[in-house]
Write a protein that holds these residues in place. Structure first.
Motif, PDB file in Angstrom:
ATOM      1  N   ASP A   1      34.246   7.974 -20.159  1.00  0.00           N
ATOM      2  CA  ASP A   1      35.076   8.190 -18.803  1.00  0.00           C
ATOM      3  C   ASP A   1      36.132   8.615 -18.326  1.00  0.00           C
ATOM      4  O   ASP A   1      36.480   7.566 -19.182  1.00  0.00           O
ATOM      5  CB  ASP A   1      33.606   8.588 -18.010  1.00  0.00           C
ATOM      6  CG  ASP A   1      32.485   9.355 -17.616  1.00  0.00           C
ATOM      7  OD1 ASP A   1      32.315  10.240 -19.194  1.00  0.00           O
ATOM      8  OD2 ASP A   1      31.670   9.324 -17.388  1.00  0.00           O
TER       9      ASP A   1
ATOM     10  N   PRO B   1      25.897   5.400 -21.332  1.00  0.00           N
ATOM     11  CA  PRO B   1      26.013   5.721 -20.131  1.00  0.00           C
ATOM     12  C   PRO B   1      24.864   6.360 -19.152  1.00  0.00           C
ATOM     13  O   PRO B   1      24.216   7.576 -19.642  1.00  0.00           O
ATOM     14  CB  PRO B   1      27.245   6.109 -19.271  1.00  0.00           C
ATOM     15  CG  PRO B   1      28.073   6.453 -21.284  1.00  0.00           C
ATOM     16  CD  PRO B   1      26.718   6.337 -22.102  1.00  0.00           C
TER      17      PRO B   1
ATOM     18  N   ARG C   1      24.547   8.784 -16.378  1.00  0.00           N
ATOM     19  CA  ARG C   1      25.000   9.605 -15.107  1.00  0.00           C
ATOM     20  C   ARG C   1      24.658  10.086 -13.782  1.00  0.00           C
ATOM     21  O   ARG C   1      23.157  10.120 -14.345  1.00  0.00           O
ATOM     22  CB  ARG C   1      26.249  10.644 -15.548  1.00  0.00           C
ATOM     23  CG  ARG C   1      26.602  10.290 -16.381  1.00  0.00           C
ATOM     24  CD  ARG C   1      28.052  10.830 -17.296  1.00  0.00           C
ATOM     25  NE  ARG C   1      28.920  10.430 -18.546  1.00  0.00           N
ATOM     26  CZ  ARG C   1      29.036  10.277 -19.637  1.00  0.00           C
ATOM     27  NH1 ARG C   1      27.281  10.376 -19.403  1.00  0.00           N
ATOM     28  NH2 ARG C   1      29.403   9.595 -20.101  1.00  0.00           N
TER      29      ARG C   1
ATOM     30  N   HIS D   1      26.445  14.017 -10.880  1.00  0.00           N
ATOM     31  CA  HIS D   1      27.958  13.377 -11.033  1.00  0.00           C
ATOM     32  C   HIS D   1      28.965  15.449 -11.103  1.00  0.00           C
ATOM     33  O   HIS D   1      27.944  16.689 -11.744  1.00  0.00           O
ATOM     34  CB  HIS D   1      27.899  13.012 -12.665  1.00  0.00           C
ATOM     35  CG  HIS D   1      28.918  12.711 -13.517  1.00  0.00           C
ATOM     36  ND1 HIS D   1      30.104  13.425 -13.632  1.00  0.00           N
ATOM     37  CD2 HIS D   1      29.602  11.706 -13.152  1.00  0.00           C
ATOM     38  CE1 HIS D   1      31.044  12.891 -13.966  1.00  0.00           C
ATOM     39  NE2 HIS D   1      30.664  11.361 -13.578  1.00  0.00           N
TER      40      HIS D   1
ATOM     41  N   GLY E   1      30.794  13.988 -16.870  1.00  0.00           N
ATOM     42  CA  GLY E   1      30.425  13.352 -18.274  1.00  0.00           C
ATOM     43  C   GLY E   1      31.792  14.814 -19.228  1.00  0.00           C
ATOM     44  O   GLY E   1      32.624  13.765 -19.655  1.00  0.00           O
TER      45      GLY E   1
ATOM     46  N   GLY F   1      30.066  10.287  -9.321  1.00  0.00           N
ATOM     47  CA  GLY F   1      31.105  10.212 -10.263  1.00  0.00           C
ATOM     48  C   GLY F   1      31.070   8.271 -11.076  1.00  0.00           C
ATOM     49  O   GLY F   1      31.152   9.052 -12.157  1.00  0.00           O
ATOM     50  N   GLU F   2      30.066   7.979 -10.476  1.00  0.00           N
ATOM     51  CA  GLU F   2      30.053   6.343 -11.134  1.00  0.00           C
ATOM     52  C   GLU F   2      29.200   6.506 -12.480  1.00  0.00           C
ATOM     53  O   GLU F   2      28.597   6.936 -12.668  1.00  0.00           O
ATOM     54  CB  GLU F   2      29.822   5.868  -9.668  1.00  0.00           C
ATOM     55  CG  GLU F   2      30.750   5.071  -9.371  1.00  0.00           C
ATOM     56  CD  GLU F   2      30.067   4.279  -8.001  1.00  0.00           C
ATOM     57  OE1 GLU F   2      29.250   3.274  -7.993  1.00  0.00           O
ATOM     58  OE2 GLU F   2      31.444   4.166  -6.719  1.00  0.00           O
ATOM     59  N   TRP F   3      29.203   5.268 -12.796  1.00  0.00           N
ATOM     60  CA  TRP F   3      27.588   4.891 -13.618  1.00  0.00           C
ATOM     61  C   TRP F   3      26.780   4.312 -12.998  1.00  0.00           C
ATOM     62  O   TRP F   3      27.059   3.400 -12.502  1.00  0.00           O
ATOM     63  CB  TRP F   3      27.897   4.042 -15.013  1.00  0.00           C
ATOM     64  CG  TRP F   3      28.721   5.150 -16.349  1.00  0.00           C
ATOM     65  CD1 TRP F   3      29.381   6.768 -15.951  1.00  0.00           C
ATOM     66  CD2 TRP F   3      29.379   4.725 -17.493  1.00  0.00           C
ATOM     67  NE1 TRP F   3      29.896   6.713 -16.908  1.00  0.00           N
ATOM     68  CE2 TRP F   3      29.900   5.299 -18.283  1.00  0.00           C
ATOM     69  CE3 TRP F   3      29.351   3.928 -17.926  1.00  0.00           C
ATOM     70  CZ2 TRP F   3      30.948   5.507 -18.704  1.00  0.00           C
ATOM     71  CZ3 TRP F   3      30.422   3.533 -19.185  1.00  0.00           C
ATOM     72  CH2 TRP F   3      30.758   4.450 -19.717  1.00  0.00           C
TER      73      TRP F   3
END
Length: 804
Positions: free
Chosen positions: A336, A464, A466, A470, A474, A485-487
């Motif tokens: 990403d 990943p 998500r 999100h 992605g 927006g983080e993993w």
């Protein structure tokens, strides 16, 4: 005057003699670097004698007492035949190509260092299991032994390329092999390219731009990209890709390149001979020599034979006495882009979830041939390294005052993928192979496995995780300061995929439409019983499902309309073209005009559909999107609006656009190949132009070392080739199946494989291109683990004796 003539004659003769002497000297030193395959070498670092038997096609069969001795010998034979290629791949991973190629490779070096390919590889050495560390160490000793032999015996520096592109050859380290694997992982992914293109499409036409890629991410589920950055300013979207891409691939693997491949298998109950079948054809850049190298290793767990990549002690696709395996990139979104906002007036700080924070910063020096060295500042955020050069289109997708950071599974500093692959080589059955592959991190892989009990198709690699909220799932870059927006993590697991009716298959296609995947599934399901020959036929299938699905739709209102036109007129030419296409079965044969007409028509049609809405961005849409064209001509979700030319007063319909695009394609093809439609040939435009990455751009040497031959197949056939789609040769093959293998466990020694060039990387070797014509014609060579067969037709036997 007579005296002047005599002196001019003497000078001319002298210059000719000097030129002849220089050519003889160059030839002598070049020939000196050809290895002697019939030799006995006394070497340190092995415990017992090792025998290297080279078959007729120069495939080394390595016999040793211990696995470490065998890996030592593999390192030596890789260095014998591909030393320049190995050092080039290592330099690409290290970010040191500029030392050899000059400033033209500076961008590639900058990117490799930002991706930290070598740093993460070096950190991952200790994460490997003990057996893998021993294999890496033994392999490195073998490479270094050959480098020492070259120096001690004055063997022309080991490869003629080192005279033209002089460089110091550093000794091999275990981290070098891991770094090349990292480079391969980076080259396999195209997740970032897809994200960036969607963002640029959304910026260009917020309402409908992402229709173009709707088959890989439903447009209705995506927000407008600009809405993710309220108040931010974007530069105007422009064409960013080079319209004349360099065919001299200075790095044989290119990050964000999106390599592909097919893999498929049938269990014993679906085969004529009562043993499982498996086929694999990984994609690679079409360069000379091929990225792959054939080898057989006699390990303590049994013989292993298949495709290696010089620089790594791994057989990526092949078999042992009990097990066969093949690998294709898994269609997994493993990366990403996070867009970081820079603090105004402070380029060393960026916006985090809790406020402004410092970038992690380091400085590195890049040495450049014939120019002063340059120092670059590399920055990283909590989301990963800052990578503005990862994709040319990132400049459009990055708001002013922001920079892009990369989240990628391959950034792991404890990447155990090498251990997984070496463990798979030693596995005795599908269960133990799957267990070993559970340690794969990057790249994600779709793996087919076959043993006497059945087949298994699995997906492995770090996935990943998500959040459900999100912002884009992605599919597009996200603001780096948003927690959602983080993993939340990365899940490494073995995911079993269904094998209905005893058939397994996979490609790298991420599109749900999956035209190539559907064609492969039909080929495998159409027969009750398969044989090695039917698997070969499937692997070589050149039918384009895109042509079969789109031509009846696009040409529905154009077939057989109007009276026959007069010969020599554009109308008659159009009628001739449509008559040919109406009776064509979609086979992309190099000998036919129809594939060329279809490809040119679809390229012109897609460009005409999108040019007015997307403007300069249309220049960067270089691959046909069949799902988009299908949706437009069926007016699915009102996509027929793309057929109207916005700048014109009348409202154009899709039939008009289809006819105009066909006329444009015919005009272009006529200018290139003449007015006789029947004389056009797909092979004239669809060439496999395999360029030597060291000598290929040099006028005279390029003529000697580059390989060019017409090729069947296309972008959507099972026999898959990725085309350049730009410049003067838009249909030239850029990537293709650099290796093909078909493994028959009912009669393992009847298994077959082939390379796209030859085994040797030395342009003066007869094995430099001796397999290329076989590969083009769809022929194979035998793959046997029988020692007697290898010795019966050996072209050379090298014996390594330990130094006591």
């Amino acid at each position: 005057m007579l005296i002047l003539f005599r002196w001019l004659l003497r000078l001319t003769i002298g210059l000719i003699l000097m030129l002849v002497a220089a050519l003889i000297l160059a030839w002598y030193f070049a020939v000196r670097s050809l290895p002697d395959y019939n030799a006995t070498l006394r070497v340190p670092g092995i415990s017992a004698p090792v025998e290297i038997v080279r078959s007729t096609e120069n495939v080394p069969h390595v016999f040793g007492q211990t696995d470490e001795d065998v890996f030592f010998a593999l390192g030596l034979v890789h260095a014998q035949d591909r030393l320049f290629q190995m050092t080039l791949l290592r330099r690409a991973a290290q970010g040191r190509l500029s030392e050899v190629y000059g400033a033209g490779a500076l961008a590639a070096d900058d990117l490799a260092r930002r991706l930290e390919l070598y740093r993460t590889a070096a950190a991952s050495v200790e994460a490997q299991d003990q057996a893998t560390q021993a294999a890496l160490t033994a392999y490195a000793r073998g490479v270094n032994e050959w480098i020492g032999q070259v120096n001690a015996r004055a063997m022309g520096r080991g490869a003629p390329e080192f005279f033209v592109l002089p460089q110091d050859i550093a000794y091999w380290q275990p981290a070098d092999s891991l770094a090349i694997l990292k480079l391969l992982a980076a080259s396999t992914s195209n997740a970032v390219a897809d994200e960036v293109l969607r963002a640029r499409l959304s910026l260009t036409w917020p309402e409908r731009g992402t229709d173009l890629l709707a088959e890989t991410a439903p447009a209705a589920a995506l927000p407008r990209y600009a809405d993710l950055f309220p108040g931010a300013r974007f530069a105007p979207v422009e064409a960013r890709l080079d319209p004349t891409p360099d065919r001299d691939v200075t790095q044989m693997l290119r990050p964000n390149g999106g390599l592909g491949g097919n893999v498929f298998a049938a269990e014993a109950g679906r085969t004529a001979a009562g043993g499982a079948l498996l086929a694999s054809d990984p994609q690679a850049p079409l360069v000379a020599p091929s990225l792959y190298y054939l080898a057989r290793l006699e390990l303590t767990s049994g013989g292993v034979i298949g495709a290696t990549i010089p620089g790594m002690p791994v057989i990526f696709s092949g078999r042992n006495p009990q097990l066969a395996w093949g690998i294709a990139p898994a269609p997994m979104d493993d990366a990403d882009i996070a867009i970081e906002e820079i603090e105004p007036g402070r380029v060393d700080r960026y916006r985090g979830p809790d406020g402004w924070t410092d970038f992690a910063t380091r400085r590195e020096t890049i040495r450049i041939l014939d120019e002063p060295a340059r120092t670059v500042t590399l920055r990283g955020s909590r989301n990963g390294p800052i990578v503005p050069l990862l994709d040319p289109g990132l400049a459009d997708a990055t708001p002013r005052g922001h920079v892009p950071a990369l989240r990628w599974t391959g950034l792991s500093t404890s990447d155990t993928t090498m251990s997984a692959l070496i463990g798979m080589m030693r596995a005795a059955d599908t269960g133990s192979a799957a267990t070993a592959l559970g340690r794969v991190v990057a790249p994600p892989m779709a793996v087919a496995l076959a043993d006497e009990d059945g087949i298994r198709q699995i997906t492995v690699g770090a996935a990943p995780q998500r959040a459900s909220d999100h912002p884009t799932g992605g599919a597009m870059p996200v603001p780096g300061w948003l927690p959602q927006g983080e993993w939340s993590g990365q899940l490494s697991a073995v995911i079993d995929n269904p094998t209905p009716d005893g058939i397994a298959f996979a490609t790298e296609e991420r599109s749900p439409l999956g035209l190539r995947r559907s064609r492969l599934g039909w080929l495998l399901g159409d027969r009750e019983v398969h044989s090695r020959d039917s698997f070969v036929a499937a692997q070589l299938d050149i039918v384009s499902p895109a042509a079969r699905s789109l031509l009846p739709l696009v040409g529905a209102d154009l077939w057989f309309t109007g009276e026959p036109a007069a010969s020599g007129t554009p109308e008659r030419q159009r009628q001739d073209v449509l008559n040919l296409l109406a009776e064509w079965d979609g086979a992309m044969s190099e000998h036919l005009p129809e594939p060329l007409i279809h490809s040119a028509w679809m390229a012109a049609l897609q460009d005409r559909l999108i040019r007015d809405e997307l403007g300069p961005l249309a220049d960067d849409i270089r691959t046909l999107q069949p799902g988009f064209v299908d949706a437009v001509f069926r007016n699915r979700n009102s996509a027929g609006v793309w057929c109207d030319i916005v700048q014109s007063a009348p409202v154009e319909d899709c039939t008009t656009i289809a006819r105009q695009a066909l006329d444009r394609a015919i005009l272009d093809l006529t200018q290139r190949f003449g007015a006789d439609v029947a004389s056009w040939r797909w092979g004239d435009a669809h060439q496999a132009y395999q360029v030597h990455p060291g000598l290929g751009r040099m006028a005279v040497l390029g003529w000697i070392v580059n390989l060019s031959q017409p090729l069947s197949g296309g972008a959507f056939s099972v026999s898959h080739t990725g085309m350049m789609a730009a410049g003067a040769e838009p249909f030239q093959a850029r990537t293709g199946p650099g290796y093909r293998g078909v493994y028959d466990l009912a009669d393992p020694d009847s298994s077959v494989f082939i390379l796209s060039t030859g085994q040797s990387g030395h342009p003066l070797s007869r094995h430099y291109d001796d397999l290329a014509e076989l590969w083009r014609r769809g022929e194979y060579i035998g793959m046997s683990l029988d020692p007697q067969l290898a010795r019966a037709a050996a072209t050379g036997v090298t014996v390594l004796q330990p130094v006591e």
